[in-house]
Design a protein around this motif. Structure first.
Motif, PDB file in Angstrom:
ATOM      1  N   UNK A 242       0.833  -1.190   0.000  1.00 36.16           N
ATOM      2  CA  UNK A 242       0.000   0.000   0.000  1.00 36.16           C
ATOM      3  C   UNK A 242       0.872   1.247   0.000  1.00 36.16           C
ATOM      4  N   UNK A 243       0.620   2.133  -0.919  1.00 33.83           N
ATOM      5  CA  UNK A 243       1.336   3.399  -0.968  1.00 33.83           C
ATOM      6  C   UNK A 243       0.654   4.413  -0.064  1.00 33.83           C
ATOM      7  N   UNK A 244       1.397   5.415   0.343  1.00 31.97           N
ATOM      8  CA  UNK A 244       0.828   6.471   1.151  1.00 31.97           C
ATOM      9  C   UNK A 244       0.054   7.420   0.249  1.00 31.97           C
ATOM     10  N   UNK A 245      -1.259   7.384   0.347  1.00 36.75           N
ATOM     11  CA  UNK A 245      -2.089   8.248  -0.483  1.00 36.75           C
ATOM     12  C   UNK A 245      -2.806   9.297   0.348  1.00 36.75           C
ATOM     13  N   UNK A 246      -2.620   9.271   1.654  1.00 41.60           N
ATOM     14  CA  UNK A 246      -3.261  10.232   2.539  1.00 41.60           C
ATOM     15  C   UNK A 246      -2.209  10.867   3.428  1.00 41.60           C
ATOM     16  N   UNK A 247      -2.458  12.065   3.917  1.00 43.72           N
ATOM     17  CA  UNK A 247      -1.480  12.709   4.784  1.00 43.72           C
ATOM     18  C   UNK A 247      -1.328  11.971   6.103  1.00 43.72           C
ATOM     19  N   UNK A 248      -0.143  12.103   6.712  1.00 40.13           N
ATOM     20  CA  UNK A 248       0.089  11.477   8.002  1.00 40.13           C
ATOM     21  C   UNK A 248      -0.813  12.108   9.047  1.00 40.13           C
ATOM     22  N   UNK A 249      -1.274  11.298   9.986  1.00 38.69           N
ATOM     23  CA  UNK A 249      -2.180  11.743  11.023  1.00 38.69           C
ATOM     24  C   UNK A 249      -1.507  11.646  12.387  1.00 38.69           C
ATOM     25  N   UNK A 250      -2.050  12.377  13.334  1.00 42.06           N
ATOM     26  CA  UNK A 250      -1.499  12.375  14.678  1.00 42.06           C
ATOM     27  C   UNK A 250      -2.322  11.464  15.575  1.00 42.06           C
ATOM     28  N   UNK A 251      -1.643  10.825  16.515  1.00 43.92           N
ATOM     29  CA  UNK A 251      -2.330  10.020  17.514  1.00 43.92           C
ATOM     30  C   UNK A 251      -3.223  10.913  18.367  1.00 43.92           C
ATOM     31  N   UNK A 252      -4.269  10.349  18.973  1.00 41.33           N
ATOM     32  CA  UNK A 252      -5.112  11.143  19.876  1.00 41.33           C
ATOM     33  C   UNK A 252      -4.285  11.718  21.024  1.00 41.33           C
ATOM     34  N   UNK A 253      -4.740  12.820  21.617  1.00 41.60           N
ATOM     35  CA  UNK A 253      -3.977  13.398  22.731  1.00 41.60           C
ATOM     36  C   UNK A 253      -4.042  12.517  23.969  1.00 41.60           C
ATOM     37  N   UNK A 254      -2.954  12.488  24.719  1.00 39.80           N
ATOM     38  CA  UNK A 254      -2.940  11.711  25.946  1.00 39.80           C
ATOM     39  C   UNK A 254      -1.583  11.119  26.243  1.00 39.80           C
ATOM     40  N   UNK A 255      -1.505  10.395  27.349  1.00 36.74           N
ATOM     41  CA  UNK A 255      -0.235   9.849  27.826  1.00 36.74           C
ATOM     42  C   UNK A 255      -0.102   8.344  27.673  1.00 36.74           C
ATOM     43  N   UNK A 256      -1.212   7.631  27.428  1.00 39.78           N
ATOM     44  CA  UNK A 256      -1.105   6.189  27.247  1.00 39.78           C
ATOM     45  C   UNK A 256      -0.370   5.871  25.952  1.00 39.78           C
ATOM     46  N   UNK A 257       0.330   4.744  25.949  1.00 44.40           N
ATOM     47  CA  UNK A 257       0.943   4.282  24.713  1.00 44.40           C
ATOM     48  C   UNK A 257      -0.142   4.056  23.663  1.00 44.40           C
ATOM     49  N   UNK A 258       0.175   4.389  22.420  1.00 47.30           N
ATOM     50  CA  UNK A 258      -0.804   4.310  21.335  1.00 47.30           C
ATOM     51  C   UNK A 258      -0.245   3.437  20.221  1.00 47.30           C
ATOM     52  N   UNK A 259      -1.140   2.650  19.620  1.00 50.85           N
ATOM     53  CA  UNK A 259      -0.756   1.825  18.478  1.00 50.85           C
ATOM     54  C   UNK A 259      -1.842   1.858  17.432  1.00 50.85           C
ATOM     55  N   UNK A 260      -1.572   1.200  16.298  1.00 50.20           N
ATOM     56  CA  UNK A 260      -2.563   1.208  15.230  1.00 50.20           C
ATOM     57  C   UNK A 260      -2.396  -0.011  14.335  1.00 50.20           C
ATOM     58  N   UNK A 261      -3.527  -0.553  13.942  1.00 55.49           N
ATOM     59  CA  UNK A 261      -3.604  -1.413  12.767  1.00 55.49           C
ATOM     60  C   UNK A 261      -3.910  -0.457  11.628  1.00 55.49           C
TER      61      UNK A 261
END
Length: 299
Positions: A20-39
């Motif tokens: 998959x190519x990057x076709x959308x701008x990079x996004x920021x994780x939600x605000x907060x202090x917990x570790x964040x991940x993504x599928x």
């Protein structure tokens, strides 16, 4: 910048892999202090330095395991751990086995080689890895062929598969990941087989309004699920997270999911499911699109 080589969860074209190519701008994780991940099949969080966990899904049939090396490189370049969900079926829908066949195959050792092959590759990777096998086992919706089994059958299967995995990958962490419903404790495989507990939390505004009579906040859904698992004494993650609604609804969720709540001392991280749903939501609500650029309705 490397293009992410993703293991895609049950893609409509019937294969397990896609470049998959990057076709959308990079996004920021939600605000907060917990570790964040993504599928994140679209790669929308590819350049976000706050993302600490890269989530992969793969079936244990019909999968190209060489792609795991690419995923490892992608994660290492971004200083991320890997959460690897192994689903005990094929993503080719018309050749999937029945629950009965799967149960018997696990019991007789037919699938030992599938689990062993995946875990042997995971053992060769450099990233820190958590294995999540056969998630949401207490779900009664019919989405998964490994869900809603007799609890003792599921526990025996889980223990066998984790033993097989640890035999070739002794350093992986193991996640047991119920949906979070009442009765989940019957499916707990024991402290020796669980390093971390994962839960699923999804908010769909339209469904909540019409079926529950009121919108739900993140805490409304997460709190009772956390209460059901905290007694196991394990770290807790939200392994799958998504929310769809109008701008106010999404904003409320966005500003609550990464907060460090004192009432949840075992909660360590949340992992966003940045993909459209592949199984119909109950009551005719279709396939909610959890992708962050699509989840705000009525714009």
């Amino acid at each position: 910048m490397m293009t992410p080589y993703k293991l895609i969860r049950k893609p409509p074209w019937g294969v397990g892999l896609a470049m998959l190519a990057f076709t959308t701008p990079a996004l920021a994780a939600p605000p907060g202090d917990l570790a964040f991940g993504a599928y994140d099949p679209p790669g929308q969080f590819s350049s976000d330095g706050e993302v600490a966990i890269e989530h992969l899904f793969l079936p244990w049939e019909d999968v190209f395991l060489g792609s795991l090396y690419d995923a490892d490189t992608y994660a290492k370049e971004r200083n991320r751990e890997l959460l690897v969900t192994i689903e005990p079926w094929t993503w080719t829908r018309d050749i999937r086995n029945t629950p009965e066949f799967l149960i018997n195959g696990i019991r007789t050792g037919l699938y030992d080689s599938n689990m062993s092959a995946i875990c042997a590759v995971l053992d060769e990777l450099d990233s820190d890895i958590t294995v999540r096998w056969a998630q949401e086992m207490e779900d009664e919706s019919g989405q998964f062929i490994w869900s809603d089994w007799e609890p003792t059958i599921y526990v025996d299967a889980f223990q066998r598969m984790i033993n097989v995995c640890r035999a070739v990958a002794p350093d992986v962490q193991v996640m047991w990941s119920p949906l979070g419903h009442e009765g989940l404790e019957d499916y707990y495989p024991g402290d020796d087989y669980v390093d971390v507990v994962g839960l699923s939390v999804f908010g769909l505004q339209a469904w909540e309004r019409e079926q529950l009579g009121d919108e739900q906040e993140f805490l409304d859904i997460f709190t009772p699920r956390y209460e059901r698992v905290k007694g196991f004494g394990k770290p807790v993650m939200v392994a799958e997270l998504g929310y769809v609604g109008d701008a106010d609804y999404v904003s409320r969720w966005e500003n609550s999911v990464r907060q460090d709540y004192p009432q949840f001392p075992q909660l360590t991280s949340v992992v966003y499911f940045n993909q459209q749903e592949v199984h119909p939501w109950p009551d005719g609500y279709g396939l909610p699109n959890w992708i962050v650029t699509e989840r705000v309705l009525g714009q």
